[in-house]
Every structure is written in C-alpha cells, then in structure tokens.
Design a protein around this motif. Structure first.
Motif, PDB file in Angstrom:
ATOM      1  N   SER A 145      47.778 -21.113  62.012  1.00 32.92           N
ATOM      2  CA  SER A 145      47.090 -21.502  60.772  1.00 32.92           C
ATOM      3  C   SER A 145      45.911 -20.557  60.492  1.00 32.92           C
ATOM      4  CB  SER A 145      46.629 -22.961  60.833  1.00 32.92           C
ATOM      5  OG  SER A 145      45.457 -23.067  61.616  1.00 32.92           O
ATOM      6  N   TYR A 146      45.298 -20.014  61.535  1.00 35.95           N
ATOM      7  CA  TYR A 146      44.189 -19.070  61.299  1.00 35.95           C
ATOM      8  C   TYR A 146      44.729 -17.794  60.644  1.00 35.95           C
ATOM      9  CZ  TYR A 146      41.647 -21.943  64.762  1.00 35.95           C
ATOM     10  OH  TYR A 146      41.071 -22.970  65.445  1.00 35.95           O
ATOM     11  N   VAL A 147      45.906 -17.366  61.092  1.00 33.07           N
ATOM     12  CA  VAL A 147      46.488 -16.146  60.545  1.00 33.07           C
ATOM     13  C   VAL A 147      46.927 -16.391  59.091  1.00 33.07           C
ATOM     14  CG1 VAL A 147      48.378 -14.485  60.786  1.00 33.07           C
ATOM     15  CG2 VAL A 147      47.226 -15.363  62.833  1.00 33.07           C
ATOM     16  N   ASP A 148      47.589 -17.532  58.863  1.00 29.42           N
ATOM     17  CA  ASP A 148      48.046 -17.848  57.502  1.00 29.42           C
ATOM     18  C   ASP A 148      46.864 -17.942  56.546  1.00 29.42           C
ATOM     19  OD1 ASP A 148      50.548 -17.894  58.551  1.00 29.42           O
ATOM     20  OD2 ASP A 148      50.694 -20.095  58.676  1.00 29.42           O
ATOM     21  N   ASP A 149      45.821 -18.592  57.017  1.00 30.94           N
ATOM     22  CA  ASP A 149      44.617 -18.761  56.190  1.00 30.94           C
ATOM     23  C   ASP A 149      44.017 -17.387  55.848  1.00 30.94           C
ATOM     24  OD1 ASP A 149      42.069 -20.391  55.365  1.00 30.94           O
ATOM     25  OD2 ASP A 149      41.346 -18.915  56.833  1.00 30.94           O
ATOM     26  N   ALA A 150      43.982 -16.502  56.848  1.00 28.19           N
ATOM     27  CA  ALA A 150      43.417 -15.160  56.603  1.00 28.19           C
ATOM     28  C   ALA A 150      44.251 -14.418  55.555  1.00 28.19           C
ATOM     29  CB  ALA A 150      43.363 -14.379  57.916  1.00 28.19           C
ATOM     30  N   LYS A 151      45.587 -14.545  55.668  1.00 29.79           N
ATOM     31  CA  LYS A 151      46.487 -13.882  54.715  1.00 29.79           C
ATOM     32  C   LYS A 151      46.234 -14.421  53.309  1.00 29.79           C
ATOM     33  CE  LYS A 151      50.653 -12.914  57.091  1.00 29.79           C
ATOM     34  NZ  LYS A 151      51.919 -13.443  57.534  1.00 29.79           N
ATOM     35  N   THR A 152      46.183 -15.757  53.209  1.00 29.10           N
ATOM     36  CA  THR A 152      45.987 -16.382  51.907  1.00 29.10           C
ATOM     37  C   THR A 152      44.676 -15.928  51.279  1.00 29.10           C
ATOM     38  OG1 THR A 152      47.041 -18.301  52.861  1.00 29.10           O
ATOM     39  CG2 THR A 152      45.970 -18.659  50.756  1.00 29.10           C
ATOM     40  N   ARG A 153      43.674 -15.730  52.104  1.00 31.75           N
ATOM     41  CA  ARG A 153      42.363 -15.358  51.568  1.00 31.75           C
ATOM     42  C   ARG A 153      42.194 -13.845  51.422  1.00 31.75           C
ATOM     43  NH1 ARG A 153      38.500 -19.811  52.104  1.00 31.75           N
ATOM     44  NH2 ARG A 153      39.456 -21.479  53.309  1.00 31.75           N
TER      45      ARG A 153
ATOM     46  N   THR B 140      44.269  -8.336  55.565  1.00 32.86           N
ATOM     47  CA  THR B 140      45.505  -7.646  55.946  1.00 32.86           C
ATOM     48  C   THR B 140      45.830  -8.057  57.368  1.00 32.86           C
ATOM     49  OG1 THR B 140      44.867  -5.800  54.584  1.00 32.86           O
ATOM     50  CG2 THR B 140      46.574  -5.372  56.235  1.00 32.86           C
ATOM     51  N   VAL B 141      47.071  -8.537  57.567  1.00 28.17           N
ATOM     52  CA  VAL B 141      47.458  -9.006  58.895  1.00 28.17           C
ATOM     53  C   VAL B 141      48.459  -8.024  59.489  1.00 28.17           C
ATOM     54  CG1 VAL B 141      48.725 -10.836  60.089  1.00 28.17           C
ATOM     55  CG2 VAL B 141      46.976 -11.432  58.419  1.00 28.17           C
TER      56      VAL B 141
ATOM     57  N   GLY C 273      43.578 -17.503  71.211  1.00 31.76           N
ATOM     58  CA  GLY C 273      44.974 -17.102  71.045  1.00 31.76           C
ATOM     59  C   GLY C 273      44.966 -15.596  70.832  1.00 31.76           C
ATOM     60  N   PRO C 274      46.169 -14.962  70.730  1.00 33.92           N
ATOM     61  CA  PRO C 274      46.228 -13.489  70.730  1.00 33.92           C
ATOM     62  C   PRO C 274      45.977 -12.852  69.363  1.00 33.92           C
ATOM     63  CG  PRO C 274      48.437 -14.397  70.746  1.00 33.92           C
ATOM     64  CD  PRO C 274      47.505 -15.577  70.755  1.00 33.92           C
ATOM     65  N   VAL C 275      44.925 -13.286  68.682  1.00 28.91           N
ATOM     66  CA  VAL C 275      44.628 -12.782  67.336  1.00 28.91           C
ATOM     67  C   VAL C 275      43.248 -12.123  67.354  1.00 28.91           C
ATOM     68  CG1 VAL C 275      44.200 -13.482  64.946  1.00 28.91           C
ATOM     69  CG2 VAL C 275      46.019 -14.605  66.271  1.00 28.91           C
ATOM     70  N   LEU C 276      43.176 -10.903  66.836  1.00 24.69           N
ATOM     71  CA  LEU C 276      41.905 -10.166  66.867  1.00 24.69           C
ATOM     72  C   LEU C 276      41.461  -9.778  65.459  1.00 24.69           C
ATOM     73  CD1 LEU C 276      39.796  -8.716  68.835  1.00 24.69           C
ATOM     74  CD2 LEU C 276      41.058  -6.631  68.277  1.00 24.69           C
ATOM     75  N   PRO C 277      40.472 -10.469  64.909  1.00 24.15           N
ATOM     76  CA  PRO C 277      39.901  -9.987  63.645  1.00 24.15           C
ATOM     77  C   PRO C 277      39.077  -8.732  63.911  1.00 24.15           C
ATOM     78  CG  PRO C 277      39.391 -12.320  64.023  1.00 24.15           C
ATOM     79  CD  PRO C 277      39.909 -11.761  65.314  1.00 24.15           C
ATOM     80  N   ILE C 278      39.183  -7.761  63.006  1.00 25.67           N
ATOM     81  CA  ILE C 278      38.438  -6.504  63.187  1.00 25.67           C
ATOM     82  C   ILE C 278      37.496  -6.321  61.997  1.00 25.67           C
ATOM     83  CG2 ILE C 278      38.624  -3.998  63.458  1.00 25.67           C
ATOM     84  CD1 ILE C 278      41.389  -4.451  64.700  1.00 25.67           C
ATOM     85  N   LEU C 279      36.212  -6.347  62.285  1.00 30.57           N
ATOM     86  CA  LEU C 279      35.188  -6.118  61.264  1.00 30.57           C
ATOM     87  C   LEU C 279      34.697  -4.682  61.427  1.00 30.57           C
ATOM     88  CD1 LEU C 279      33.669  -9.327  62.420  1.00 30.57           C
ATOM     89  CD2 LEU C 279      33.777  -9.034  59.974  1.00 30.57           C
ATOM     90  N   THR C 280      34.061  -4.150  60.393  1.00 30.67           N
ATOM     91  CA  THR C 280      33.531  -2.789  60.535  1.00 30.67           C
ATOM     92  C   THR C 280      32.022  -2.807  60.294  1.00 30.67           C
ATOM     93  OG1 THR C 280      33.961  -2.345  58.213  1.00 30.67           O
ATOM     94  CG2 THR C 280      35.659  -1.675  59.773  1.00 30.67           C
ATOM     95  N   TYR C 281      31.376  -1.764  60.817  1.00 31.33           N
ATOM     96  CA  TYR C 281      29.938  -1.608  60.573  1.00 31.33           C
ATOM     97  C   TYR C 281      29.643  -0.119  60.447  1.00 31.33           C
ATOM     98  CZ  TYR C 281      29.344  -0.122  65.465  1.00 31.33           C
ATOM     99  OH  TYR C 281      29.417   0.563  66.649  1.00 31.33           O
TER     100      TYR C 281
ATOM    101  N   LEU D  93      46.462  -8.460  64.546  1.00 31.19           N
ATOM    102  CA  LEU D  93      45.153  -7.976  64.097  1.00 31.19           C
ATOM    103  C   LEU D  93      44.902  -8.500  62.688  1.00 31.19           C
ATOM    104  CD1 LEU D  93      45.567  -4.221  65.180  1.00 31.19           C
ATOM    105  CD2 LEU D  93      44.715  -6.146  66.552  1.00 31.19           C
ATOM    106  N   VAL D  94      43.666  -8.901  62.425  1.00 27.24           N
ATOM    107  CA  VAL D  94      43.303  -9.327  61.074  1.00 27.24           C
ATOM    108  C   VAL D  94      42.247  -8.345  60.568  1.00 27.24           C
ATOM    109  CG1 VAL D  94      42.302 -11.171  59.680  1.00 27.24           C
ATOM    110  CG2 VAL D  94      43.787 -11.755  61.610  1.00 27.24           C
ATOM    111  N   LEU D  95      42.622  -7.590  59.524  1.00 29.29           N
ATOM    112  CA  LEU D  95      41.692  -6.594  58.987  1.00 29.29           C
ATOM    113  C   LEU D  95      40.983  -7.151  57.752  1.00 29.29           C
ATOM    114  CD1 LEU D  95      44.024  -3.441  59.231  1.00 29.29           C
ATOM    115  CD2 LEU D  95      42.682  -4.584  61.012  1.00 29.29           C
TER     116      LEU D  95
END
Ligand code: NAD
Length: 482
Positions: A311-319, A322-323, A361-369, A344-346
């Motif tokens: 659900s975290y991945v689906d939510d990220a996609k909906t919002r 890039t998955v 779980g095996p999901v990694l959001p990647i933020l940039t700075y 990966l969640v970009l």
C-alpha cells in the motif's frame, strides 16, 4: 490462545491471575536465593549458550516456517551468531561489570568511603517482536541474567513456531522459577505489561510502546523501550555511489527490510541520483539474480504486512512518485510467496505513506539534496531515528553529521553493523525508544546501581549535630566560605 508453561508439553491456557502467579513465583524464588554469585551467573549464561547451539537448526526451521521463507544465513547471522557473541562478551566482562565501583568521598567526610554496588533488580519482563524473534527475546534475557535477575518473556504471536521453540528452549534450560515464557497475542501482551515487574524491556513498534509505557506507569515499572522509526541514510558527495548503493541495498534487503535499523530512506546528492539508482539495480541483481525461489531472499512475514508495504508503494505511485521495481529475472511473483521485489521510490513527498510510516519492508524512497545542511535539516525536522547512516570520507562532514543529528546509533560508511558490535550499547532516543542494552549498558540498565556510604570508625560526624553551638557556626562558616 494464551499460555503459560514451563514443561515442553502442551501449554495450558492462562489468565491474568496465572501471569501474576508466575511473577510471584519468580520473585519469591529470587528473594529466597539472594543475588547470584559471579560463578552462578556464568553457569546460567553457559547453559543458555549450549541451548542456543543445540537448537540453532530448529531456529532456522521455525523462523523459516513462520516467515514463509527466511534465509538460513540471515537466521544464523542475526539470531544465532549475534546471541552467541553477546553471551561471550557478557561472560568475558561480567566480573568487571559486577565489581563495586569506588567513588570519591567529599573531603569533609573523610575517612569515610563511597562505592556504587550493582544489585539485581528482581524480575525483568521482556516483550519481543516477530522480526528477529529469537535474538530480540533472548538478547534482553542475556542482559537480565548477567545482571542476576529472573525473567518472564512474551514473544510475538506472529511467529508461533518460534514462540513455541523459545518456550521449549527456556523450559529445558532453566528452572521454572528462574525464567518462564508466556505465549499469546496482544491481549496477553496487554496483561503482561500491567504486571508489577522490577523492569520491563519492550521491543516493538512506537505505537505499542506508548501503550506499554502507560500500562507500566500504573505500577511505576521502569521501562526500556526499543522501538522503530525511519532511519535515514545520507550519501555524501565524496563517496563512491556504487559502493554506497551496495551497502544500502544490502541493509535494505536483509530480512526483506524487516529490520528496526534498516536504512528506511536515502538522501543522495541530486547530481548522483541516477548513478545511485543504477547502482542499486546492479547491487540487487548481483545479490538476488532471482527472487521467488531464491532461499536467500526472505519473505514478508504475513499477508497483512505484505499488503501494508504494497500500500505504501501504491500510494506513492498514485501521488506521482516514480516507482522502480528491482526484479532482476522479471519474474511474476506469486503473492502467496510474499516475496516483494526490492523497490525504489523516486521523488517521494512528505505526504506519501512511505515517508510518514516506518517502511519495514524492501522499499527505499530516495530523496535528493544539494547541500549537506539540507539533508541534516530534513533529518532533524522528523522524529529522532533509531539509526542513521552516513557515507563519506571528509572528516568535517562526518563530524557535522554526528554533531548535528541525534539518533539511537550510527554506522559510518555502512549500514546496520553498529548493532553487531558487542561493546556498543544499543537503544533509541525520542520516538525510537529509551534506555539501552548490549554491553555494560545492558548490565547496568537491569541492575540497581546502589550508592553506599561507609562511615569510618573515627570520624567528624558528631561536629554538626544539635544542639548547634559556636563550633557548628564556625564549622559551617568554614565550609561555606564568605
Ligand atoms: P508490535 O509493537 O506490534 O508488537 C511487539 C510485541 O508487543 C508483540 O509481542 C505483541 O504481541 C506485543 N503487543 C501487542 N499489543 C500489545 C499491547 N497492547 N500491550 C502489550 N504488548 C502488546 O511490533 P512488531 O510488529 O512485532 O515489531 C515491529 C516493530 O518493532 C517495528 O516498529 C520495529 O522497528 C520495532 N523493532 C524495534 C527493535 C529495536 O531493537 N529497537 C527491534 C525490532 C523491531
């Protein structure tokens, strides 16, 4: 079902009264026996060490059954090895830990002496989670036994085979008035956390940690809370992106990311994001050429957690994120296997569930700075994490990250390995917990550090007693000064 048992035969249902009776039995036995000697504690630790050796294959099997698939190597490394190393360290250092500590005596009170002596607290309650179900139950037990306590354990109901194994292991190893395992679900946890222990060690979620602390407060039971949260990884500009990605993905995929100190999300320099993503793909392909039937790749523990992480991945996609699914052999994974591809969640944003909840779980959001300040500010704008990872060589940047962020622990240029260091304390801060165990800190937090003042035969104590006269005035004038 709720159960209290010591024999390794079938467990009998238990009530809150039964739990109280177990605690009373442990407490009375402790009072009757007095504080165990150094030799007695070593014997108990030896017995636990033998039991872990004897049941290591059983642990591999039980945890694998409970998870669907749990890598044998992960179980041997993160449950068996970690525990045996912890016992070896405790045995090696116990004499030193138990030694009373001489403290300074105020010169005004000399020749009296001062010491701190470490005394067992009594009975320690231990509530443990499912993700490392053996090591997070027996790890606190090692500290409790080294400190001379008795203990009552409540393992997680989500890993029933492992809970039974723990029950049998304890029943075979300890008399029932020394250590007892209580099995059951959250309702047992609730009754358990209301017991008047001398100390309660809870490992689990921040949500339940709050409930447990509330319950413990009724009896003023001191708590160690080993909780979770979102542990950041900051990749510095001067570090090889490929190596960083390998180490981050290794931490992220170990136990399929179901680790309290897993790198939860990554902050990478904007200019290196594409290279980092490519390197993550490469790292996963190298570690896991296939997923579904790969015994090295652990399953998500149950359908509920599988749906939660999905659900975290689906939510990220909906919002609008890039998955990127890392599925090296392009397998169609049967949801029944609960093997979730590393993902990966970009471009994640703060409103997304994956940036609000602990991922686990095996999901990694990647933020940039672009500037390190921004990465540090991001970390500091969120609850204090259990772990923080920084990849970089520059001394100044490392010092800044260490000085300007607060987390339960840190690994520099790797992930998770601070946990495996036996001489480092382990614990959280703020939302990730309070108190610590492992090393001397584990012994100390489950002991009473009792200050003892010993008056000398010849002393000056009588100089400051009523009726106060001129001598007392002069003495106080001298002590206080002008
Ligand atoms: P959880 O909080 O759901 O459950 C932990 C234990 O608490 C279980 O034994 C459960 O039966 C019991 N419990 C549930 N409700 C209770 C209640 N109302 N009162 C008393 N006990 C209750 O956690 P979990 O899902 O088993 O584990 C995952 C969480 O644990 C994650 O947040 C993870 O980060 C955290 N964790 C922390 C550490 C650490 O060392 N800091 C280690 C592993 C896991």
């Amino acid at each position: 079902m709720t159960a209290v048992a010591q024999s390794s035969e079938a467990a009998k249902p238990a009530t809150a009264n039964d739990l109280n009776a177990v605690l009373t039995r442990l407490r009375e036995a402790g009072r009757a026996a007095g504080a165990p000697t150094y030799e007695a504690r070593i014997e108990v630790l030896d017995a636990l060490e033998r039991a872990i050796h004897k049941r290591k294959d059983g642990m591999v099997t039980a945890i694998a059954r409970d998870f669907g698939n749990r890598s044998k190597h992960e179980t041997l490394a993160a449950e068996v090895f970690v525990l045996l190393a912890e016992i070896a360290h405790a045995k090696q250092n116990l004499r030193d830990w138990m030694e009373p500590e001489d403290r300074q005596t105020g010169w005004q009170f000399m020749p009296a002496t001062c010491q701190v002596v470490y005394q067992p607290l009594g009975v320690v309650g231990i509530i443990s989670p499912w993700n490392y179900p053996v090591s997070l139950a027996l790890g606190p037990l090692i500290a409790a036994l080294a400190a001379g306590n008795r203990a009552m354990l409540k393992p997680s109901e989500l890993v029933p085979e492992t809970a039974e194994l723990l029950r049998d292991l304890v029943a075979e190893t300890f008399p029932e008035d020394q250590v007892t395992v209580v099995t059951g679900g959250s309702e047992v946890g609730e009754a358990f956390s209301k017991l008047p222990f001398d100390h309660l060690v809870f490992t689990g979620s921040t949500r339940v940690g709050k409930i447990v602390m509330r319950a413990a407060s009724d009896n003023l039971v001191p708590v160690t809370l080993e909780l979770g949260g979102k542990s950041p990884t900051i990749v510095g500009t001067d570090f090889d992106v490929k190596v960083a990605a390998e180490r981050v993905m290794s931490g992220k995929t170990f136990n399929a990311g179901q680790t309290c100190i897993a790198p939860d999300y990554a902050l990478v320099p904007a200019a290196s994001r594409e290279a980092f993503v490519d390197a993550c793909k490469g790292a996963v392909t190298k570690m896991f050429p296939t997923l579904e039937r790969n015994p090295d790749y652990t399953s998500v523990v149950n359908d509920k957690h599988f749906a939660r992480v999905r659900s975290y991945v689906d939510d990220a996609k909906t919002r609008g994120a890039t998955v990127v699914e890392l599925n090296p052999a392009n397998e169609t994974l049967d949801p029944a296997s609960r093997k979730m591809p590393p993902t990966l969640v970009l471009d994640p944003t703060d409103e997304m569930l994956c940036m609000q909840e602990e991922i686990f779980g095996p999901v990694l959001p990647i933020l940039t700075y672009t500037r390190l300040d921004e990465a540090i500010a991001y970390v500091n704008a969120h609850p204090r994490p259990l772990a923080l990872y920084y990849f970089g060589h520059g001394r100044a940047a490392i010092d800044r990250v260490l000085a300007d962020t607060t987390s339960g622990g840190v690994s520099i240029n790797d992930t998770m390995l601070h946990f495996a260091q036996e001489d480092l304390p382990f614990g959280g801060v703020g939302a990730s917990g309070m108190g610590a165990y492992h090393a001397r800190e584990g012994f100390r937090s489950l002991s009473m550090p009792k200050p003892v003042f010993r008056q000398a035969r010849l002393n000056t104590a009588g100089l400051l007693r009523p009726p106060y006269g001129k001598l007392a005035d002069r003495l106080l004038g001298f002590l206080i000064g002008r």
